[in-house]
Design an enzyme around this catalytic site. Structure first.
Site, mmCIF file in Angstrom:
data_model
loop_
_atom_site.group_PDB
_atom_site.id
_atom_site.type_symbol
_atom_site.label_atom_id
_atom_site.label_comp_id
_atom_site.label_asym_id
_atom_site.label_seq_id
_atom_site.Cartn_x
_atom_site.Cartn_y
_atom_site.Cartn_z
ATOM 1 N N ASP A 1 13.922 4.127 -4.952
ATOM 2 C CA ASP A 1 12.610 4.778 -4.774
ATOM 3 C C ASP A 1 12.688 6.041 -4.177
ATOM 4 O OD1 ASP A 1 11.294 2.485 -5.608
ATOM 5 O OD2 ASP A 1 11.171 1.309 -3.919
ATOM 6 N N TYR B 1 4.701 -1.360 -4.046
ATOM 7 C CA TYR B 1 5.266 -1.629 -2.567
ATOM 8 C C TYR B 1 4.598 -0.500 -1.795
ATOM 9 C CZ TYR B 1 8.054 -6.078 -2.888
ATOM 10 O OH TYR B 1 8.423 -7.259 -2.919
ATOM 11 N N ASP B 2 4.292 -0.968 -0.383
ATOM 12 C CA ASP B 2 3.916 -0.063 0.363
ATOM 13 C C ASP B 2 5.033 0.180 1.604
ATOM 14 O OD1 ASP B 2 0.676 0.893 0.200
ATOM 15 O OD2 ASP B 2 1.446 -0.866 -0.986
ATOM 16 N N PHE C 1 11.439 8.493 -7.167
ATOM 17 C CA PHE C 1 10.071 8.755 -7.337
ATOM 18 C C PHE C 1 9.746 9.633 -6.172
ATOM 19 C CE2 PHE C 1 10.743 4.597 -9.248
ATOM 20 C CZ PHE C 1 9.825 4.643 -10.390
#
Length: 541
Positions: A322, A410-411, A326
């Protein structure tokens, strides 16, 4: 007794800047300040000038951190006249090759330009993802697959998914797979996946490299999945909206550019496209010595690895990085007072770059606030003194630096909490929505094989997966000469009845690790404490 800094365990809740351009009081940047808006523009100009008439795609631009001794020397001088070198590290794609470029901002020149030929590829840009996600909607085989399922194309949304590698031969180097969802009036797209269609996009050519429609299963129902207007709970009368946290006299911390002062703490906070929050030069004031004593030189999230445990064609290679793929900072959201942060928070902006190198502002990506939830830092009631009752309580007030990164479904809520006790608590909390897989099953009794997850609703599997967070932690506990120490409990058997009737007791065995391999630690149920110590510094005892 050596000074120490204890390493606390990190708990992940699985339920589920560049900062504003500023200068020091002396009129120059701190050597660890992220690149300013003008510096990012300068980087673009220098790189573009070196590659005239060639398409350059910018994937990352950040501060090329000066050597640690230079930074420590700089901060040790009250009025430094010479700054450490101001450089940028740039990751680009040029002619389908990855370049690592070091730019010297003071001389407007490129110091080095190396072609990277190792494993892995640059961080994705949001622009190339957007282009790739539009390709299927003019691709006739995909249109036919949607029509075959009785779905409307205008209600289909698409999202990029990076591809894990397990040794397969591939025609394209940089590639992504596309995941599809069906809205049909809903916004909770992750609860309505369209299963069975696999599209691979080659990013360098920006074309569909392969297409497979291998099976059809029902799209999960939308009932009860809307989080925008959820079904009200008949028996709940809890009203939390409108709750406010106020400080009538204002916050007690100060923010001077990127430098934070609060209670006995001082530290530097910054933003990076890949890492998100970076905490540097954290020190705490020793009232007895009348000086600040260092704790942490630099700390940030290095990577977040999220592997899914499904072996099927559409899922086996969903192994996300992640941060590296990203960008944890690039995925940061704008924080709002009284929502993600309390009303007493102060906010900091960040800057990222588009794939053409143009910088863009990311407002309010970091918030800083004082936190108190009624917890107790320390207390004692003394009743042993005749005729007196003595009570002393210290509330657990702390300072929190926060960022929220939304990576797909997801946060991540990342907190660095500075405590009055002298510790820094690092917390990563996960919220958002689970990644779902559409299946044919409507009841768990129908399942007679491993489905790699849990049936949570009709036709809906929550797939098993993990979140592994890796931190870069460079501790300077009262100086640079630190050692890693493990302290474990050891049971001692006792047979001397003349000394004590007890049969056993436990003691603490301390071992200083000499190598990194010795320092590898598997956390479990065995009682253990992990310390970073400076054996060269002693207290009075």
């Amino acid at each position: 007794m050596p000074l120490f800094f204890k390493i606390s365990h990190l708990f992940l809740l699985l339920f589920v800047s560049t900062l504003s351009s500023s200068s020091s009081p002396f009129g120059y940047n701190h050597p660890l300040d992220s690149l300013t808006l003008s510096e990012l523009t300068q980087v673009k100009t220098i790189v573009k000038k070196s590659y005239l008439l060639i398409n350059v795609t910018f994937h990352y631009v950040g501060l090329n951190e000066p050597e640690k001794p230079l930074v420590l020397s700089w901060i040790s001088i009250n009025h430094p006249t010479k700054n450490p070198p101001r450089e940028a590290i740039v990751i680009t794609q040029i002619d389908q090759k990855t370049h690592e470029i070091i730019v010297d901002l003071s001389s407007d020149s490129i110091l080095s330009d190396k072609i990277y030929d190792g494993h892995g590829y640059p961080m994705l840009t949001s622009q190339e993802q957007n282009v790739a996600e539009k390709l299927p909607f003019t691709y006739q085989p995909f249109i036919s697959s949607i029509e075959k399922r009785g779905l409307r194309l205008k209600e289909v949304v698409c999202q990029s998914s990076t591809v894990g590698w397990y040794g397969e031969k591939r025609k394209s180097n940089r590639m992504i797979k596309l995941i599809y969802y069906y809205l049909d009036g809903m916004v909770n797209l992750y609860m309505r996946p369209i299963e069975g269609i696999t599209i691979v996009v080659g990013l360098d050519q920006m074309k569909i490299a392969s297409y497979l429609d291998r099976l059809m299963v029902p799209v999960p129902k939308a009932d009860g999945t809307d989080y925008i207007e959820p079904k009200p709970r008949a028996r709940s009368n809890l009203q939390l909206d409108g709750k406010r946290i106020m400080q009538p006299d204002g916050p007690t911390f100060t923010l001077d550019g990127n430098a934070v002062r609060w209670a006995d703490w001082k530290f530097h906070v910054d933003y990076d496209m890949r890492a998100g929050i970076i905490i540097s030069l954290a020190s705490i004031f020793d009232d007895d010595k009348g000086e600040f004593r260092s704790v942490l030189y630099r700390g940030f999230i290095s990577e977040v690895f999220v592997p899914y445990m499904d072996l099927s064609e559409d899922w086996y290679d969903r192994t996300f990085f992640d941060a590296g793929e990203f960008g944890f900072g690039l995925s940061a959201v704008e924080l709002q007072a009284s929502k993600e942060c309390p009303e007493n928070a102060k906010f900091l902006d960040g800057y990222s770059i588009y794939q053409d190198g143009t910088p863009g502002k990311m407002p309010n990506v970091i918030c800083i606030f004082e936190h108190y939830a009624g917890d107790i830092m320390w207390r004692h009631t003394e009743l042993a003194i005749p005729g007196e009752v003595i009570e002393k309580v210290k509330p657990a007030v702390s300072l929190v630096v926060r960022m929220v990164s939304t990576v797909g479904n997801y946060d991540y809520i990342t907190d660095y909490e500075f405590k009055q006790s002298g510790s820094i608590k690092v917390t990563a909390s996960l919220t958002g929505i689970m990644e779902m897989k559409a299946v044919k099953y409507t009841n768990s009794d129908q399942i007679n094989q491993d489905v790699y997850g849990t049936l949570v609703a009709e036709n809906t599997i929550a797939v098993n997966h993990d979140h592994f967070l890796t931190y870069h932690i460079d501790l300077d506990v009262d100086g640079r000469n630190n050692s890693f120490l493990k302290a474990k409990q050891k049971t001692e058997r006792f047979k001397d009845k003349k000394m004590s009737p007890r049969k056993s007791y436990w003691t603490v065995v301390k071992q200083t690790m000499k190598t990194e391999s010795e320092g590898r630690t598997q956390l479990g149920l065995e009682p253990a404490e992990l310390w970073f110590v400076n054996a060269e510094k002693k207290t009075k005892v």
